[in-house]
Design a protein around this motif. Structure first.
Motif, PDB file in Angstrom:
ATOM      1  N   LYS A  62       0.828  -1.205   0.000  1.00  0.00           N
ATOM      2  CA  LYS A  62       0.000   0.000   0.000  1.00  0.00           C
ATOM      3  C   LYS A  62       0.864   1.258   0.000  1.00  0.00           C
ATOM      4  O   LYS A  62       1.763   1.407   0.812  1.00  0.00           O
ATOM      5  CB  LYS A  62      -0.921   0.006   1.215  1.00  0.00           C
ATOM      6  N   GLN A  63       0.546   2.173  -0.900  1.00  0.00           N
ATOM      7  CA  GLN A  63       1.182   3.491  -0.948  1.00  0.00           C
ATOM      8  C   GLN A  63       0.243   4.456  -0.236  1.00  0.00           C
ATOM      9  O   GLN A  63      -0.774   4.868  -0.786  1.00  0.00           O
ATOM     10  CB  GLN A  63       1.418   3.921  -2.395  1.00  0.00           C
ATOM     11  N   GLU A 160      -5.113   5.680   0.065  1.00  0.00           N
ATOM     12  CA  GLU A 160      -4.029   5.229  -0.799  1.00  0.00           C
ATOM     13  C   GLU A 160      -3.811   6.221  -1.923  1.00  0.00           C
ATOM     14  O   GLU A 160      -4.768   6.797  -2.434  1.00  0.00           O
ATOM     15  CB  GLU A 160      -4.367   3.845  -1.370  1.00  0.00           C
TER      16      GLU A 160
END
Length: 161
Positions: A62-63, A160
């Motif tokens: 996950k960003q 995100e």
């Protein structure tokens, strides 16, 4: 501190897996370290003024959108905390961060944030204050650990980017 003894005192006895030093999530992929359970990315965060700190657990790929997270939590400009802050508040070096480091935050200065995407997870991967091993902490043990350290879990819908 002997984290394993402290956990045992709290009736938490997770399996321990020894492995080569892992500093980042992708190190495990590169070394083909295979462990059952839920992998985590641990982010130690601070507000713009350095007055508030949080440990965010999310999934490895996950960003996280820190600007959106700042707005969501009502913090001024969330960023990554320095290695010095990590040592001061959690007593570990970069690459050794996990929820278990909250045992060193005896003054409860760090908030514990968990991504809602982890709610169905179990056997969470946690470094035992060193990055040459991984504990598989069950969901029940994670909740018990957080209670013993005085860090209530805040479940968040982590944005995100």
């Amino acid at each position: 501190m002997d984290i394993m003894a402290r956990l045992a005192d709290w009736q938490i006895r997770p399996p321990l897996i020894e492995h080569p030093s892992l500093h980042r999530c992708d190190d495990a992929d590169r070394l083909l370290v295979d462990r059952p359970g839920t992998r985590l990315k641990n982010l130690f965060l601070r507000d713009n003024y350095g007055r508030r700190h949080a440990l965010l657990l999310t999934r490895p790929g996950k960003q996280v959108d820190l600007k959106a997270l700042s707005r969501q939590q009502g913090w001024s400009r969330i960023g990554f905390a320095s290695a010095e802050r990590l040592e001061r508040y959690l007593g570990v070096a970069p690459g050794q961060v996990s929820v278990l480091a909250l045992v060193n935050d005896v003054e409860q200065q760090v908030e514990l944030w968990l991504d809602e995407e982890l709610k169905d997870g179990d056997d969470f991967h946690c470094h035992p204050l060193r990055n040459t091993a991984t504990l598989l902490l069950s969901r029940a043990d994670l909740l018990r650990f957080a209670e013993h350290t005085g860090h209530p879990i805040q479940w968040l819908a982590v944005p995100e980017s």
